[in-house]
Design a protein around this motif. Structure first.
Motif, mmCIF file in Angstrom:
data_model
loop_
_atom_site.group_PDB
_atom_site.id
_atom_site.type_symbol
_atom_site.label_atom_id
_atom_site.label_comp_id
_atom_site.label_asym_id
_atom_site.label_seq_id
_atom_site.Cartn_x
_atom_site.Cartn_y
_atom_site.Cartn_z
ATOM 1 N N GLU A 127 0.828 -1.209 0.000
ATOM 2 C CA GLU A 127 0.000 0.000 0.000
ATOM 3 C C GLU A 127 0.859 1.255 0.000
ATOM 4 N N ASN A 128 1.923 1.238 0.830
ATOM 5 C CA ASN A 128 2.818 2.407 0.872
ATOM 6 C C ASN A 128 3.532 2.602 -0.468
ATOM 7 N N ALA A 129 3.975 1.493 -1.080
ATOM 8 C CA ALA A 129 4.669 1.590 -2.360
ATOM 9 C C ALA A 129 3.743 2.130 -3.445
ATOM 10 N N LEU A 130 2.510 1.624 -3.468
ATOM 11 C CA LEU A 130 1.554 2.109 -4.465
ATOM 12 C C LEU A 130 1.202 3.569 -4.226
ATOM 13 N N ARG A 131 1.068 3.948 -2.940
ATOM 14 C CA ARG A 131 0.744 5.333 -2.615
ATOM 15 C C ARG A 131 1.896 6.256 -3.046
ATOM 16 N N ASN A 132 3.133 5.829 -2.728
ATOM 17 C CA ASN A 132 4.289 6.650 -3.110
ATOM 18 C C ASN A 132 4.437 6.740 -4.624
ATOM 19 N N ALA A 133 4.151 5.626 -5.317
ATOM 20 C CA ALA A 133 4.235 5.654 -6.779
ATOM 21 C C ALA A 133 3.199 6.603 -7.360
ATOM 22 N N ALA A 134 1.989 6.579 -6.772
ATOM 23 C CA ALA A 134 0.941 7.483 -7.251
ATOM 24 C C ALA A 134 1.316 8.940 -7.000
ATOM 25 N N LEU A 135 1.887 9.208 -5.808
ATOM 26 C CA LEU A 135 2.311 10.567 -5.501
ATOM 27 C C LEU A 135 3.430 11.019 -6.433
ATOM 28 N N ALA A 136 4.355 10.100 -6.726
ATOM 29 C CA ALA A 136 5.454 10.441 -7.630
ATOM 30 C C ALA A 136 4.928 10.741 -9.031
ATOM 31 N N ARG A 137 3.970 9.923 -9.492
ATOM 32 C CA ARG A 137 3.391 10.178 -10.818
ATOM 33 C C ARG A 137 2.652 11.513 -10.846
ATOM 34 N N GLU A 138 1.943 11.788 -9.746
ATOM 35 C CA GLU A 138 1.212 13.053 -9.678
ATOM 36 C C GLU A 138 2.171 14.235 -9.676
ATOM 37 N N ALA A 139 3.256 14.122 -8.893
ATOM 38 C CA ALA A 139 4.240 15.205 -8.845
ATOM 39 C C ALA A 139 4.912 15.382 -10.203
ATOM 40 N N GLU A 140 5.214 14.268 -10.862
ATOM 41 C CA GLU A 140 5.836 14.351 -12.175
ATOM 42 C C GLU A 140 4.891 14.992 -13.185
ATOM 43 N N GLN A 141 3.602 14.634 -13.105
ATOM 44 C CA GLN A 141 2.631 15.224 -14.019
ATOM 45 C C GLN A 141 2.489 16.718 -13.774
ATOM 46 N N ARG A 142 2.456 17.106 -12.467
ATOM 47 C CA ARG A 142 2.356 18.533 -12.152
ATOM 48 C C ARG A 142 3.581 19.281 -12.662
ATOM 49 N N LYS A 143 4.758 18.648 -12.517
ATOM 50 C CA LYS A 143 5.981 19.291 -13.004
ATOM 51 C C LYS A 143 5.941 19.445 -14.519
ATOM 52 N N ASN A 144 5.516 18.377 -15.205
ATOM 53 C CA ASN A 144 5.441 18.457 -16.662
ATOM 54 C C ASN A 144 4.438 19.516 -17.111
#
Length: 364
Positions: A127-144
């Motif tokens: 759950e933590n890994a999936l949550r962190n992956a989702a947050l990372a994808r969201e942060a990357e999308q916001r950056k892009n």
């Protein structure tokens, strides 16, 4: 050196060892008891040499302890093999389950009831890994998205600068008043262009490097007063006043350049999100343990769901791409990292059209 907690056996390990010991000891004790009982019962009658059972019973009596030891070894090997195979099956189950830690599936990891603790831990890790992956994808999308916005916004001031400079070049007889106006507009657009380029650098630095501190003992009171004085023209331009209450002669061991950036970002945020003709309150107090800096301004109340994310990378309270508030969303994220590196904490609150930032830094 290992921590004390790393030397402690888990509940499963303790339970498994106890099960193994019981499975090992009980059959050995039972076999020993049966052998001694048989020897004892055989003593109730007289056995004669010519009887067929005599030699067998005699050999048994002479070698009873060897027989008991051999039985214990056989039982021990059998029980150990059974428990090792069982343990290896558990290990295979855990290894197979661990392969699904990063799978984007909502189905939980399931293991045998005996290793329910491992199942719980693996599900928590997953759950933590999936949550962190989702947050990372969201942060990357916001950056892009932010890079796309900034790239688009670069065109507007650049086009204006080129247009006005071309006009000034092609019309040498332009009236002085118009020339001054065009020059002022070109300068303003150039400054905006510089801000956008700096935001690009901020994104690159924040993504590729880790902030480090260059600390020394400074007069924090002086640094804050200088920072406030540099904002005086900005306050006047935005029809704002400042109410400053800074305790004098407060010294702190810190990185002054990075701390100045923290307070610069907080003040910029206050300017950007303040009502016109309102007051910004900036205060600093200190005791033997810590320094506390607060900045209050009157502006539209920030909703709680946005307030909880205000220190995230590339997050902006106002998502509209405006020249006033359309930054990259890195200022407060960087401010938080700098304050954290100093061992302090930064927080934000908003209620009744008042926005307040608080920075607490320990005095080392």
């Amino acid at each position: 050196m290992k921590s004390k907690s790393s030397n402690k056996l888990s509940a499963f390990a303790r339970r498994y060892i106890l099960q193994y010991l019981f499975a090992l000891i009980i059959p050995v004790v039972a076999a020993t008891g049966l052998a001694l009982l048989a020897d004892w019962l055989a003593g109730f009658r007289i056995w004669y040499y010519h009887e067929k059972s005599y030699k067998i019973l005699h050999w048994f009596k002479e070698n009873i302890f060897v027989i008991i030891l051999l039985a214990a070894v056989i039982i021990g090997v059998f029980v150990t093999v059974v428990f090792m195979r069982r343990l290896l099956r558990y290990l295979d189950d855990v290894i197979n389950a661990s392969k699904g830690l990063m799978e984007p599936s909502d189905a939980p990891i399931e293991l045998p009831p005996d290793i329910a603790e491992a199942q719980l831990e693996l599900n928590l890790v997953r759950e933590n890994a999936l949550r962190n992956a989702a947050l990372a994808r969201e942060a990357e999308q916001r950056k892009n998205d932010m890079i796309v916005y900034l790239a688009h916004d670069l065109k507007t001031p650049l086009t204006s600068v080129i247009g006005y400079l071309t006009l000034l070049r092609d019309e040498p007889d332009i009236p002085a008043e118009s020339r001054e106006k065009y020059t002022s507009v070109a300068l303003e657009r150039s400054q905006r262009l510089e801000e956008l380029i700096n935001e690009f650098f901020d994104i690159t630095r924040f993504s590729l490097t880790t902030l480090t501190l260059d600390t020394r003992r400074i007069d924090l009171s002086l640094l804050l007063n200088q920072t406030i004085s540099e904002f005086s023209p900005i306050f006047a331009e935005n029809f704002l006043t400042a109410n400053v209450d800074i305790q004098s002669n407060v010294y702190l061991v810190c990185d002054p350049d990075k701390l100045e950036r923290v307070f610069d970002n907080i003040l910029k945020n206050a300017v950007n999100y303040s009502y016109e003709n309102s007051e910004i309150e900036f205060a600093m107090t200190a005791d033997d343990s810590a320094v506390t800096v607060t900045c209050k301004n009157r502006g539209r109340t920030i909703p709680k769901e946005k307030l909880d994310r205000i220190f995230e990378q590339f997050f902006r309270v106002d998502t509209a791409r405006q020249s006033k508030t359309g930054g990259a969303g890195l200022g407060l994220a960087i401010a938080k990292e700098i304050v954290t590196l100093h061992g302090g904490a930064i927080s934000a609150a908003s209620d009744d059209e008042v926005i307040e930032f608080t920075v607490v830094i320990p005095r080392k």
